[in-house]
Scaffold this motif. Structure first.
Motif, PDB file in Angstrom:
ATOM      1  N   ALA A   5       0.853  -1.328  -0.015  1.00  0.00           N
ATOM      2  CA  ALA A   5       0.037   0.188   0.175  1.00  0.00           C
ATOM      3  C   ALA A   5       0.898   1.278   0.240  1.00  0.00           C
ATOM      4  O   ALA A   5       0.544   2.337  -1.008  1.00  0.00           O
ATOM      5  N   SER A  15       0.792   3.990  -3.160  1.00  0.00           N
ATOM      6  CA  SER A  15       0.730   5.435  -2.308  1.00  0.00           C
ATOM      7  C   SER A  15       1.009   6.252  -2.956  1.00  0.00           C
ATOM      8  O   SER A  15       0.933   7.595  -3.386  1.00  0.00           O
ATOM      9  N   PRO A  25      -8.368   6.313  -0.125  1.00  0.00           N
ATOM     10  CA  PRO A  25      -7.602   5.490   0.586  1.00  0.00           C
ATOM     11  C   PRO A  25      -8.578   4.444   0.655  1.00  0.00           C
ATOM     12  O   PRO A  25      -7.963   2.673   0.622  1.00  0.00           O
ATOM     13  N   GLN A  80      -8.067   1.666  -2.423  1.00  0.00           N
ATOM     14  CA  GLN A  80      -6.851   0.959  -2.845  1.00  0.00           C
ATOM     15  C   GLN A  80      -6.995   0.161  -1.224  1.00  0.00           C
ATOM     16  O   GLN A  80      -6.044  -0.863  -1.803  1.00  0.00           O
ATOM     17  N   THR A  81      -7.148   0.576  -0.830  1.00  0.00           N
ATOM     18  CA  THR A  81      -6.777  -0.290   0.923  1.00  0.00           C
ATOM     19  C   THR A  81      -8.076  -1.573   0.487  1.00  0.00           C
ATOM     20  O   THR A  81      -7.930  -2.654   0.343  1.00  0.00           O
ATOM     21  N   TRP A 105      -4.072   0.342   5.813  1.00  0.00           N
ATOM     22  CA  TRP A 105      -4.296   1.355   5.852  1.00  0.00           C
ATOM     23  C   TRP A 105      -2.505   2.221   6.821  1.00  0.00           C
ATOM     24  O   TRP A 105      -3.162   3.571   6.128  1.00  0.00           O
ATOM     25  N   HIS A 139      -1.536   3.362   3.325  1.00  0.00           N
ATOM     26  CA  HIS A 139      -1.585   4.110   2.156  1.00  0.00           C
ATOM     27  C   HIS A 139      -0.944   5.735   3.144  1.00  0.00           C
ATOM     28  O   HIS A 139      -0.940   6.007   2.035  1.00  0.00           O
ATOM     29  N   TYR A 140      -1.139   5.601   4.301  1.00  0.00           N
ATOM     30  CA  TYR A 140      -1.010   6.775   5.197  1.00  0.00           C
ATOM     31  C   TYR A 140       1.328   7.755   4.762  1.00  0.00           C
ATOM     32  O   TYR A 140       1.259   8.392   4.977  1.00  0.00           O
ATOM     33  N   THR A 177      -5.167   9.343   7.498  1.00  0.00           N
ATOM     34  CA  THR A 177      -5.297   8.944   6.319  1.00  0.00           C
ATOM     35  C   THR A 177      -5.523   9.660   5.239  1.00  0.00           C
ATOM     36  O   THR A 177      -5.109  10.524   4.378  1.00  0.00           O
ATOM     37  N   TYR A 184      -4.706  12.996   2.744  1.00  0.00           N
ATOM     38  CA  TYR A 184      -5.385  13.547   1.806  1.00  0.00           C
ATOM     39  C   TYR A 184      -5.910  14.687   1.161  1.00  0.00           C
ATOM     40  O   TYR A 184      -5.139  15.444   0.483  1.00  0.00           O
TER      41      TYR A 184
END
Length: 262
Positions: free
Chosen positions: A77, A81, A104, A107-108, A156, A159-160, A253, A257
């Motif tokens: 992720a 990202s 997000p 994506q997750t 998650w 992604h963050y 996250t 964003y």
């Protein structure tokens, strides 16, 4: 959560699944890496690891590799990202009238789908080398559900981190460090023989709770009563860790964003 957010998230899930079709390398690695690790650890190091009781090390190892696969959500992720961020894809998404949660979330969710597919060859290979599911259908479903929940959590988090680091190079370097998480746990070796301070650190690692919960639900061995609380109560600890991490990193996250859009 609004209907619009769910609809947008579903659209982003489709976009990311289509993206994976054009990244065969990622798909091949996802399918083969856990199997390679099972064969490597199970047969190269397996003879050097002594387990209490009957102890088939390869059967002990398989749930640990399932959890390690879940932890890999941080790296995959984060790379995806950071790639979207660096190439300006995120900026184009921000110009669209869609929920900020959808990017997000889609994506997750796609990462969890990828992980679920990747668990199939590991399951088959594990059965071939002597691992067995002895906890019944309910235990099996519970174990895989818990593993996929933890993959969602790590996605998650990844992604963050991908939004924070912002570049593929930095994400790749930081992602390599995630391999330490399963190593500092009971995924590959029991914690009983570790020094006291290291055993405590390993047993409070969320990965150890997930590994122990998976072994318990699969029927491959119960928690140790003299272990730290997360390993002595692995299912409850895994759910608690997941809830806390989601409560922290989902809003972080989405906020990150939105802040990058300012």
């Amino acid at each position: 959560m609004t209907t619009l957010a769910l609809s947008d998230s579903w659209s982003m899930l489709g976009r990311n699944l289509q993206r994976m079709r054009h990244a065969p390398g990622l798909f091949v690695i996802t399918m083969t890496m856990p199997v390679t690790m099972l064969l490597f650890f199970g047969y190269v190091f397996g003879s050097a690891v002594v387990l209490d009781g009957s102890g088939n090390y390869r059967a002990y190892l398989v749930p640990g590799l399932f959890a390690a696969t879940a932890v890999n959500g941080v790296m995959t992720a984060m790379l995806a990202s950071a790639q979207d961020h660096q190439r300006g894809v995120m900026d184009r998404f921000r110009t669209l009238p869609m929920s900020r949660f959808a990017i997000p979330a889609g994506q997750t969710a796609s990462d969890v789908v990828l992980a679920a597919v990747g668990m199939v060859p590991l399951t088959l290979c594990g059965l071939a080398v002597g691992w067995r599911i002895e906890g019944g259908v309910a235990g099996c479903v519970g174990a895989f559900s818990l593993l996929l929940l933890f993959r969602l959590v790590t996605a998650w988090l990844g992604h963050y981190l991908g939004l924070v680091v912002g570049t593929e190079e930095a994400a790749g370097q930081l992602g390599a460090a995630t391999f330490m998480l399963p190593l500092l746990s009971n995924a590959y070796v029991p914690t009983d023989g570790m020094p006291g301070w290291l055993r405590t650190a390993a047993e409070w690692n969320p990965v150890s709770a997930v590994v122990t919960a998976a072994r318990d639900l699969f029927g491959n061995g119960g928690p140790s009563p003299d272990a730290s609380w997360p390993v002595a109560h692995p299912v409850a600890a895994s759910l608690a860790w997941s809830a806390v991490l989601l409560a922290v990193f989902v809003p972080l996250t989405v906020r990150r964003y939105g802040r990058d859009a300012a």
